[in-house]
Design a protein around this motif. Sequence first.
Motif, PDB file in Angstrom:
ATOM      1  N   ASP A   1      16.976   7.229 -12.828  1.00  0.00           N
ATOM      2  CA  ASP A   1      17.662   7.468 -14.105  1.00  0.00           C
ATOM      3  C   ASP A   1      17.292   8.832 -14.667  1.00  0.00           C
ATOM      4  N   ALA A   2      16.027   9.195 -14.522  1.00  0.00           N
ATOM      5  CA  ALA A   2      15.570  10.501 -15.006  1.00  0.00           C
ATOM      6  C   ALA A   2      16.307  11.617 -14.298  1.00  0.00           C
ATOM      7  N   ARG A   3      16.529  11.458 -12.988  1.00  0.00           N
ATOM      8  CA  ARG A   3      17.242  12.486 -12.235  1.00  0.00           C
ATOM      9  C   ARG A   3      18.683  12.636 -12.711  1.00  0.00           C
TER      10      ARG A   3
ATOM     11  N   THR B   1      22.272  16.300 -15.728  1.00  0.00           N
ATOM     12  CA  THR B   1      23.282  16.551 -16.758  1.00  0.00           C
ATOM     13  C   THR B   1      22.801  17.603 -17.745  1.00  0.00           C
ATOM     14  N   HIS B   2      21.541  17.522 -18.169  1.00  0.00           N
ATOM     15  CA  HIS B   2      20.988  18.543 -19.064  1.00  0.00           C
ATOM     16  C   HIS B   2      20.970  19.902 -18.362  1.00  0.00           C
ATOM     17  N   ALA B   3      20.538  19.918 -17.105  1.00  0.00           N
ATOM     18  CA  ALA B   3      20.462  21.175 -16.355  1.00  0.00           C
ATOM     19  C   ALA B   3      21.841  21.779 -16.148  1.00  0.00           C
ATOM     20  N   GLU B   4      22.818  20.949 -15.817  1.00  0.00           N
ATOM     21  CA  GLU B   4      24.180  21.443 -15.602  1.00  0.00           C
ATOM     22  C   GLU B   4      24.789  21.967 -16.904  1.00  0.00           C
ATOM     23  N   SER B   5      24.445  21.354 -18.025  1.00  0.00           N
ATOM     24  CA  SER B   5      24.961  21.839 -19.306  1.00  0.00           C
ATOM     25  C   SER B   5      24.458  23.251 -19.582  1.00  0.00           C
ATOM     26  N   SER B   6      23.151  23.468 -19.389  1.00  0.00           N
ATOM     27  CA  SER B   6      22.621  24.817 -19.581  1.00  0.00           C
ATOM     28  C   SER B   6      23.178  25.780 -18.546  1.00  0.00           C
TER      29      SER B   6
ATOM     30  N   THR C   1      24.222   5.566 -27.290  1.00  0.00           N
ATOM     31  CA  THR C   1      23.471   6.672 -27.885  1.00  0.00           C
ATOM     32  C   THR C   1      24.087   7.998 -27.441  1.00  0.00           C
ATOM     33  N   HIS C   2      23.479   9.093 -27.814  1.00  0.00           N
ATOM     34  CA  HIS C   2      24.069  10.421 -27.621  1.00  0.00           C
ATOM     35  C   HIS C   2      24.394  10.675 -26.144  1.00  0.00           C
ATOM     36  N   TRP C   3      25.655  11.046 -25.877  1.00  0.00           N
ATOM     37  CA  TRP C   3      26.070  11.312 -24.488  1.00  0.00           C
ATOM     38  C   TRP C   3      25.813  12.753 -24.080  1.00  0.00           C
ATOM     39  N   MET C   4      25.135  13.514 -24.948  1.00  0.00           N
ATOM     40  CA  MET C   4      24.851  14.932 -24.750  1.00  0.00           C
ATOM     41  C   MET C   4      26.168  15.724 -24.699  1.00  0.00           C
ATOM     42  N   ARG C   5      26.412  16.536 -23.668  1.00  0.00           N
ATOM     43  CA  ARG C   5      27.648  17.332 -23.672  1.00  0.00           C
ATOM     44  C   ARG C   5      28.839  16.460 -23.310  1.00  0.00           C
ATOM     45  N   GLY C   6      29.765  16.328 -24.244  1.00  0.00           N
ATOM     46  CA  GLY C   6      30.932  15.497 -23.971  1.00  0.00           C
ATOM     47  C   GLY C   6      31.755  15.984 -22.802  1.00  0.00           C
ATOM     48  N   GLY C   7      31.839  17.304 -22.626  1.00  0.00           N
ATOM     49  CA  GLY C   7      32.628  17.867 -21.539  1.00  0.00           C
ATOM     50  C   GLY C   7      32.172  17.435 -20.163  1.00  0.00           C
TER      51      GLY C   7
ATOM     52  N   TYR D   1      23.899  25.552 -23.840  1.00  0.00           N
ATOM     53  CA  TYR D   1      22.456  25.372 -24.001  1.00  0.00           C
ATOM     54  C   TYR D   1      22.125  24.326 -25.057  1.00  0.00           C
ATOM     55  N   SER D   2      22.977  24.227 -26.064  1.00  0.00           N
ATOM     56  CA  SER D   2      22.714  23.318 -27.184  1.00  0.00           C
ATOM     57  C   SER D   2      22.576  21.875 -26.741  1.00  0.00           C
ATOM     58  N   HIS D   3      23.267  21.498 -25.667  1.00  0.00           N
ATOM     59  CA  HIS D   3      23.202  20.119 -25.190  1.00  0.00           C
ATOM     60  C   HIS D   3      22.566  20.028 -23.804  1.00  0.00           C
ATOM     61  N   GLY D   4      21.919  21.125 -23.407  1.00  0.00           N
ATOM     62  CA  GLY D   4      21.178  21.157 -22.156  1.00  0.00           C
ATOM     63  C   GLY D   4      19.695  21.135 -22.437  1.00  0.00           C
ATOM     64  N   LEU D   5      19.013  22.233 -22.131  1.00  0.00           N
ATOM     65  CA  LEU D   5      17.570  22.307 -22.348  1.00  0.00           C
ATOM     66  C   LEU D   5      17.192  22.121 -23.819  1.00  0.00           C
ATOM     67  N   ASN D   6      18.041  22.595 -24.731  1.00  0.00           N
ATOM     68  CA  ASN D   6      17.705  22.494 -26.150  1.00  0.00           C
ATOM     69  C   ASN D   6      17.619  21.059 -26.650  1.00  0.00           C
ATOM     70  N   ARG D   7      18.187  20.106 -25.907  1.00  0.00           N
ATOM     71  CA  ARG D   7      18.173  18.703 -26.331  1.00  0.00           C
ATOM     72  C   ARG D   7      17.094  17.880 -25.628  1.00  0.00           C
ATOM     73  N   VAL D   8      16.376  18.464 -24.697  1.00  0.00           N
ATOM     74  CA  VAL D   8      15.400  17.699 -23.923  1.00  0.00           C
ATOM     75  C   VAL D   8      14.303  17.136 -24.817  1.00  0.00           C
ATOM     76  N   ALA D   9      13.713  17.973 -25.662  1.00  0.00           N
ATOM     77  CA  ALA D   9      12.607  17.524 -26.513  1.00  0.00           C
ATOM     78  C   ALA D   9      13.048  16.413 -27.456  1.00  0.00           C
ATOM     79  N   ARG D  10      14.250  16.532 -27.994  1.00  0.00           N
ATOM     80  CA  ARG D  10      14.729  15.496 -28.916  1.00  0.00           C
ATOM     81  C   ARG D  10      14.931  14.165 -28.182  1.00  0.00           C
ATOM     82  N   PHE D  11      15.483  14.225 -26.973  1.00  0.00           N
ATOM     83  CA  PHE D  11      15.684  12.997 -26.205  1.00  0.00           C
ATOM     84  C   PHE D  11      14.349  12.337 -25.860  1.00  0.00           C
ATOM     85  N   VAL D  12      13.374  13.131 -25.474  1.00  0.00           N
ATOM     86  CA  VAL D  12      12.037  12.598 -25.185  1.00  0.00           C
ATOM     87  C   VAL D  12      11.457  11.944 -26.438  1.00  0.00           C
ATOM     88  N   ASP D  13      11.641  12.576 -27.576  1.00  0.00           N
ATOM     89  CA  ASP D  13      11.159  12.028 -28.845  1.00  0.00           C
ATOM     90  C   ASP D  13      11.810  10.675 -29.139  1.00  0.00           C
TER      91      ASP D  13
END
Length: 341
Positions: A26-28, A33-38, A116-122, A43-55
């Motif tokens: 699941d982590a992969r 998806t985060h990596a592909e977004s960046s 919950t948040h689907w990150m980048r909708g595209g 970036y807003s829904h890629g690496l920039n969202r990682v910390a919030r998702f972990v939180d």
Amino acid sequence: MTRVPFETVYEVVTEAFVRAGMRPEDARTCARTHAESSCDGVYSHGLNRVARFVDYLKKGWVDPDARPTIVKELGVIEIYDGHQGPGILNAYFAADRAIAIAAEQGVGIVTLRNTTHWMRGGTYGWYAADKGYAAISWTNTESCMPSWGGKNTRLGNNPFVMAVPRKKGNIVLDMAMSQYSYGKLQVTRLKGAQLPYPGGFDKDGNLTAEPGPIEQSMRILPMGYWKGSGFAILLDTLAAVLSEGLPTSQIDQVGRGSCTGCSQVFIVFDPRQLGGEEFTDKVADSVADYVNSSTPDERSKEVLYPGQSTLRIRAEHRANGVVVDDGVWAEVLALAGRTAA
């Protein structure tokens, strides 16, 4: 800013999610998806969202082990409860179900509540189009934008996605209901830049292109003014009605961060059962070529169709490394238990 190979970004984010309690598989999926977004420049829904998702995982606001369950089945329509599991996993599940139904019936409609948040909708538009399907998807969110004429937040930004497959490059629209998403405001602020056009109001009601004051006031500007406001209201209403889920007013009451408890819609068509693949390509090519042949205005060098710049950024980042913000990258490395080189 630093460039990091795509596979390194993917590996580091995967490690961060595993350390936060996700199953490796699941982590992969989520990390890719985060990596592909960046990699695509979102970036807003890629690496920039990682910390919030972990939180959110650590707070228990996202259940890493939850899986969607069927609520109702009606012809080509299926409704699922996401049980506040990882939004990316739930969205891929819903997209896959809609694709499977469309493969049999020509069209598939899957709605998802309590997710919950689907990150980048595209992501899910590109996913369907890469498989040869056309798609329309959207989600509602917590309130983060005023209704037109209002000062306090009452509307979700309710990202809306449309995608058409095309051999020369899919046509994909991925848009928020505001002139600029909060993610775009953040990215622009981190660069120390201004928005190209005014994006909202400051606390005193002045229209501004400075991202910081807009973030503080939360008076983000609906796209098309009253039209974007109306569009957001209807997307929210339809998402909740079609999924038997929560509208924005009730998502606000969940109180577990961004989008927890939201409602989503995935509509997929199989063009191969309609005009056929060749016809779809011919139409899509004609549209893309006609747009590209526009005479550029005074500020532009060329005119692009939706998704065209994404394809260019993706290719460039794959070849030369993903551009990352140094502060954001350091934070993600720390979450993965690594230190900056």
